[in-house]
Design a protein around this motif. Structure first.
Motif, short mmCIF file in Angstrom:
data_model
loop_
_atom_site.label_atom_id
_atom_site.label_comp_id
_atom_site.label_asym_id
_atom_site.label_seq_id
_atom_site.Cartn_x
_atom_site.Cartn_y
_atom_site.Cartn_z
N VAL A 37 -4.29 -1.27 -17.78
CA VAL A 37 -4.31 -0.48 -16.54
C VAL A 37 -5.54 0.42 -16.59
O VAL A 37 -5.75 1.12 -17.60
N MET A 81 0.48 -3.30 -11.27
CA MET A 81 -0.51 -2.38 -10.69
C MET A 81 -1.63 -3.13 -9.97
O MET A 81 -2.18 -2.62 -8.98
N ARG A 82 -1.98 -4.31 -10.42
CA ARG A 82 -3.03 -5.09 -9.74
C ARG A 82 -2.65 -5.42 -8.30
O ARG A 82 -3.51 -5.62 -7.45
N ASN A 131 -2.70 1.31 -4.07
CA ASN A 131 -2.68 2.77 -3.99
C ASN A 131 -1.81 3.43 -5.05
O ASN A 131 -1.69 4.66 -5.06
N GLN A 135 -0.33 4.96 -8.53
CA GLN A 135 -0.65 5.54 -9.82
C GLN A 135 0.39 5.09 -10.83
O GLN A 135 1.58 4.98 -10.50
N ALA A 165 -8.40 5.46 -14.86
CA ALA A 165 -8.46 6.32 -13.68
C ALA A 165 -7.18 6.27 -12.85
O ALA A 165 -6.94 7.17 -12.04
N ARG A 166 -6.35 5.24 -13.07
CA ARG A 166 -5.13 5.10 -12.29
C ARG A 166 -3.89 5.57 -13.05
O ARG A 166 -2.77 5.40 -12.58
N GLU A 199 0.81 -1.22 0.00
CA GLU A 199 0.00 0.00 0.00
C GLU A 199 0.84 1.26 0.00
O GLU A 199 0.34 2.35 -0.31
N ARG A 237 -1.64 8.56 -14.95
CA ARG A 237 -1.37 10.01 -14.95
C ARG A 237 -0.18 10.28 -15.85
O ARG A 237 0.82 9.54 -15.84
N ARG A 245 3.53 4.43 -4.13
CA ARG A 245 2.74 5.56 -4.63
C ARG A 245 2.72 5.62 -6.15
O ARG A 245 1.72 6.05 -6.74
N TYR A 246 3.82 5.20 -6.78
CA TYR A 246 3.92 5.29 -8.24
C TYR A 246 4.58 4.05 -8.82
O TYR A 246 5.49 3.46 -8.23
#
Length: 323
Positions: free
Chosen positions: A139, A92-93, A97, A99, A142-143, A70, A145, A73-74
């Motif tokens: 991916v 990512m799965r 938390n 991005q 929404a996740r 968790e 950026r 962050r990135y």
């Protein structure tokens, strides 16, 4: 050894200081490709995602160090070539938390990787793509950026700055880390395999993987790197190097030689084979001048895939110039 057995192994990781660990993902062979784990305060970040075959090694390192998933962050692939980003969806799965931070030109390909899969399958075949890269998962949008050129994102009590760095690919950025005074360069500071280190230091060569080798843009990228006065560069292939201005000049020289040899061979009938031979001769001469004493056959074996991709990329560059 099968990919399944490799994936079960703990992550071979090397502490580089500055809260940075280099993780050998054992892609094709040891010391060929790595990802980086950054630990800054309560925050963690992975730079590069590798292939899905290597994801268990990244997660194993978190577990070995008692670092909660968790806290990540990135996840930051420098560009969307599959050896850098193919495992992003699978990773990512496992990181609820995180991005995914990716260049704006490449984001759509990780949200919907169908074109990446189709393109790789057209070259290698579907079975080979599965063998090399494993699952290439989407991916959620929404996740994802995409920072702007020069934008800084917070990590712990500091930031990471994103710098647009074309030359190898237009969807390539590099990450400036003020703590280490270093760039995470993906492929735009070339390849530097540790087997070629000598008393003269690391050996570096360009990588002209299809389809967006752009020598003028690459030279501008090298200028931009040097404007930060970096003390070190963190390469995906492989690990960290210093003496940055001298290596940048070596890359400039290599790019110029590649342009010249490609131009001279542009009209020959057996162009690809001739490019491949010219690139092989060039690197053998370069590693000898660098003081490397490995037998020619071993140099060729270590660089076989890279030389093939470089020849393909130079061929695409020639075709695009003619179009």
């Amino acid at each position: 050894m099968s990919n399944t057995k490799q994936a079960a192994m703990p992550a071979p990781a090397r502490d580089l200081g500055f809260g940075i660990s280099c993780i050998d993902t054992l892609q094709n062979r040891p010391l060929m490709a790595c990802c980086y784990l950054l630990e800054r305060g309560d925050d963690l970040a992975f730079i590069e995602a590798g292939t899905s075959h290597g994801v268990p090694r990244l997660l194993a390192l978190l577990d070995e160090r008692g670092l909660a998933r968790e806290r990540v962050r990135y996840v930051i692939p420098t560009h969307v070539h599959l050896d850098h980003a193919g495992g992003a969806g699978v990773l990512m799965r496992e990181l609820p938390n995180a991005q995914l931070i990716v260049h704006a030109r490449g984001a759509r390909h990780l949200i919907d990787p169908g074109k990446l899969i189709a393109g790789a399958s057209a070259v290698y075949g579907a079975e080979a793509v599965e063998r090399m890269y494993g699952e290439i998962a989407a991916v959620p949008e929404a996740r994802v950026r995409s920072p702007q050129d020069g934008e800084q994102l917070p990590l712990g009590d500091g930031t990471l700055q994103f710098v647009d760095t074309p030359g190898h690919a237009r969807h390539h950025f590099s990450i400036w880390d003020a703590v280490s005074r270093g760039f995470f360069t993906g492929d735009t500071f070339g390849l530097s395999y540790r087997e070629f280190d000598t008393a003269a230091g690391p050996f570096v060569m360009p990588t002209t993987t299809p389809v967006q080798f752009e020598p003028d843009a690459w030279r501008q990228t090298l200028d931009r790197y040097l404007s930060f006065a970096p003390q070190r560069m963190f390469l995906t292939h492989y690990a960290s190097v210093e003496n940055v201005p001298a290596l940048a000049q070596t890359l400039r020289n290599g790019i110029a030689r590649y342009e010249l040899m490609a131009t001279e061979l542009a009209a020959v009938q057996d162009r690809h084979a001739r490019l491949r031979r010219a690139l092989t001769d060039d690197v053998l001469a370069a590693v000898r001048a660098h003081g490397c004493r490995l037998p020619d056959a071993e140099v060729r074996a270590l660089l076989d895939d890279d030389l093939e991709l470089n020849a393909q990329g130079l061929g695409v560059w020639l075709d695009q110039r003619r179009a």
